[in-house]
Scaffold this motif. Structure first.
Motif, PDB file in Angstrom:
ATOM      1  N   GLU A 458       0.820  -1.207   0.000  1.00 28.41           N
ATOM      2  CA  GLU A 458       0.000   0.000   0.000  1.00 28.41           C
ATOM      3  C   GLU A 458       0.862   1.268   0.000  1.00 28.41           C
ATOM      4  OE1 GLU A 458      -2.466  -0.571   3.387  1.00 28.41           O
ATOM      5  OE2 GLU A 458      -4.096  -1.486   2.249  1.00 28.41           O
ATOM      6  N   SER A 459       1.932   1.248   0.777  1.00 28.71           N
ATOM      7  CA  SER A 459       2.800   2.436   0.828  1.00 28.71           C
ATOM      8  C   SER A 459       3.417   2.718  -0.530  1.00 28.71           C
ATOM      9  CB  SER A 459       3.890   2.243   1.885  1.00 28.71           C
ATOM     10  OG  SER A 459       4.811   1.247   1.503  1.00 28.71           O
ATOM     11  N   LEU A 460       3.681   1.678  -1.300  1.00 25.90           N
ATOM     12  CA  LEU A 460       4.216   1.870  -2.651  1.00 25.90           C
ATOM     13  C   LEU A 460       3.149   2.427  -3.589  1.00 25.90           C
ATOM     14  CD1 LEU A 460       6.358  -1.383  -3.066  1.00 25.90           C
ATOM     15  CD2 LEU A 460       7.185   0.938  -2.652  1.00 25.90           C
ATOM     16  N   LEU A 461       1.910   1.966  -3.416  1.00 26.44           N
ATOM     17  CA  LEU A 461       0.833   2.465  -4.275  1.00 26.44           C
ATOM     18  C   LEU A 461       0.667   3.981  -4.121  1.00 26.44           C
ATOM     19  CD1 LEU A 461      -1.967  -0.261  -3.916  1.00 26.44           C
ATOM     20  CD2 LEU A 461      -0.338   0.050  -5.786  1.00 26.44           C
ATOM     21  N   TYR A 462       0.870   4.476  -2.922  1.00 29.10           N
ATOM     22  CA  TYR A 462       0.719   5.913  -2.695  1.00 29.10           C
ATOM     23  C   TYR A 462       1.795   6.729  -3.408  1.00 29.10           C
ATOM     24  CZ  TYR A 462      -3.096   5.752   0.663  1.00 29.10           C
ATOM     25  OH  TYR A 462      -4.323   5.597   1.243  1.00 29.10           O
ATOM     26  N   ARG A 463       2.847   6.050  -3.841  1.00 30.61           N
ATOM     27  CA  ARG A 463       3.889   6.758  -4.590  1.00 30.61           C
ATOM     28  C   ARG A 463       3.541   6.916  -6.073  1.00 30.61           C
ATOM     29  NH1 ARG A 463       9.502   3.987  -2.308  1.00 30.61           N
ATOM     30  NH2 ARG A 463       9.045   4.221  -0.081  1.00 30.61           N
TER      31      ARG A 463
END
Length: 551
Positions: A458-463
């Motif tokens: 999820e943290s990568l998706l926010y990038r």
């Protein structure tokens, strides 16, 4: 490396007094096996693609263990040093662990699916001095990947390549030279051996923090579990174990690598799961026991049914990692002629609950079994009060096989002063003591037995430049149990399709198995007043909606 395995010492006296901890190591088991049955084939390593089978007697493995141990010592590896191993199932994996145990080094098994992102974190966190990888496996070039990481891993002194060319190959460094005949070999092998409470295995697992946690195990924690597990399943020296699950998972490591030495039994390892190959190996080697996640059982039952070629020696197939559908238990029992056992466990503990060989088949599809000897379980409410039978709540366990703690993160050990470990799962226990996992309080999706680190993805998706808000939730799958769906709200004027999302995550170095296989675009995501995404509502939405985009 200093290992902060703070959960070991407080329970040693009771564990010894109650006979749970054997106070032995894999070294003792290997030496006993090589002495009592030196010519028995202890391991047959099978390469699925080539069909090559490599058998090793117990005595041959003992010699290779000594040889590779001295070879590691020549590289400067000593007691407490971490040797990371990203190998598929095979003899090199087995020998690496045995060699590490000879000199007190700690083996850190790494799943072959890990790529740059996972690997760089784990190698840095473990301070691994040596990494062993294949030259190629399933078409992937591992040395090239590692070459791109080494600048950021100053503590990584040696990369050894199994099947590779040159002086840094596994063969040149560890398995070919007769290191065990060197003048100082005996001293190295005797003086550096670990004790049963020394950390012997470091295995990473994903949790609620979003970053992998390094689970520390000793010989005592592992073997106490293996002894109870083997006894429950009535396994002995005459058994032949087929292991197609990766030995970089606790399933393969404890029950495919360690358990055969404990039993003085034979193991057949398979590097790539293929149901037709597995069935053929069962017939050829007289396999009596195997363990894997539910998709493996589905594949095997289908293969035997379609081929019309039975596997008469197979007595038991144990499933863990996801609930077993009732029709599958019935079909597999009938088709394979084997008892289907349901189980539940964790990297931190090994197997915790198993159904019994004499249980009705219904138990395997409606429960996850009853605790092994040396294991206690309880279900509590949010305040910690124990709930009555049949109530759903938070699952806690207290086990002789409980891990030593999380490396460098004792604050996350989740074990209270009485030894109760918070599993992070929801469950209920019936009046007869049988457990059923009902959900997970920790945010992890299990895809075919493989945990997906949701928070990290999820943290990568926010990038991603198009993403305003994102969440990953599970959706059911008949074969794998669960798959991951990305539910995304986009920034104004932006568009996103699943192939582009997949390419983005691959570019971040994410393992393919961790990448969402479905994408749902929403105007907004449901949240609590504090802004936390309400994932239960997303799951409801997925259940009611047709997939917008699916791989």
């Amino acid at each position: 490396m200093e290992f902060d395995a703070v959960l070991i010492a407080p329970r040693r006296a009771e564990s010894i007094a109650r006979g749970w901890w054997p106070d032995r190591t894999i070294n003792d088991l290997l030496d006993d096996y090589a002495t009592s049955h030196p010519n028995k084939v202890a391991l047959t390593a099978v390469q699925a693609e080539s069909g090559v089978q490599q058998p090793f007697t117990s005595r041959q493995l003992a010699v290779l263990a000594d040889r590779a141990a001295v070879g590691l010592a020549r590289l400067g590896v000593g007691r407490g040093d971490v040797v990371a191993c990203q190998l598929p199932n095979g003899w090199q994996f087995v020998v690496t662990y045995l060699a590490c145990s000879r000199i007190g080094a700690v083996m850190n098994p790494l799943m072959h699916i890990f790529r740059q992102r996972e690997l760089s974190f784990m190698l840095r966190h473990s301070e691994a001095r040596v990494l062993i990888v294949p030259q190629r496996f399933r078409g992937f070039d591992y040395p090239s990947m590692v070459d791109g990481l080494r600048a950021d891993l100053p503590q990584l002194e040696h990369v050894i390549v199994a099947g590779g060319p040159g002086p840094d190959s596994f063969e040149a460094r560890l398995s070919d030279p007769a290191w065990e005949r060197e003048s100082d070999a005996h001293e190295i092998l005797i003086t550096c051996r670990p004790g049963p409470d020394d950390v012997t295995q470091l295995m990473y697992t994903s949790g609620t923090t979003g970053e992998p946690k390094g689970v520390m195990h000793t010989a005592n924690t592992c073997l106490s579990n293996i002894a109870a597990y083997a006894s429950r399943l009535r396994l002995g020296s005459a058994d032949v174990v087929l292991m197609g699950s990766p030995m970089a998972h606790q399933t393969g490591f404890m029950y495919g690598l360690m358990m055969p030495f404990y039993l003085q039994a034979s193991a057949v390892t398979l590097d790539v799961w293929n149901a037709a190959t597995a069935a053929a190996l069962m017939r050829e080697h007289g396999v009596t026991f195997s363990m894997a996640s539910t998709p493996f059982l589905t594949d095997l039952a289908r293969e035997v049914a379609q081929s019309g070629m039975p596997v008469p020696s197979l007595r038991t197939f144990l499933c863990a990692g996801a609930p077993i559908p009732g029709p599958l238990v019935e079909q597999a029992s009938r088709t394979l002629g084997a008892k289907i056992i349901s189980a539940w466990g964790m990297t931190e503990n090994g197997a915790v609950t198993l159904t019994l060989p004499d249980d009705d088949d219904e138990r395997a599809c409606t429960t996850d079994g009853t605790p092994l000897p040396g294991v206690e379980v309880k279900v509590t409410d949010a305040s910690g009060a124990t709930l009555p039978a049949g109530s759903e709540g938070y699952l806690w366990l207290r086990s002789c096989s409980n891990f030593g703690g999380y490396l460098k993160r004792p604050q996350l050990n989740a074990t209270d002063g009485d030894g109760w470990f918070d599993t992070g799962d929801m469950a209920r226990i019936d009046a007869t003591g049988y457990l059923r996992i009902t959900g997970r309080s920790k945010d992890v999706i299990i895809r075919g037995g493989e945990n997906i680190p949701v928070v990290e993805i999820e943290s990568l998706l926010y990038r991603h430049p198009a993403v305003a808000m994102a969440a990953i939730v599970a959706y059911p799958d008949d074969r794998l149990g669960e798959r991951a769906c990305a539910v995304v709200a986009l920034k104004s004027g932006q568009a996103l399709e699943l192939p582009a999302l997949v390419d983005f995550l691959k570019g971040c170095g994410v393992a393919v198995q961790y990448i969402p296989e479905r994408l749902e675009i929403r105007d907004a995501l449901p949240t609590t007043p504090s802004g936390k995404v309400q994932k239960f509502r997303l799951r409801q939405m997925l259940a009611e909606a047709r997939p917008a985009s699916e791989a």
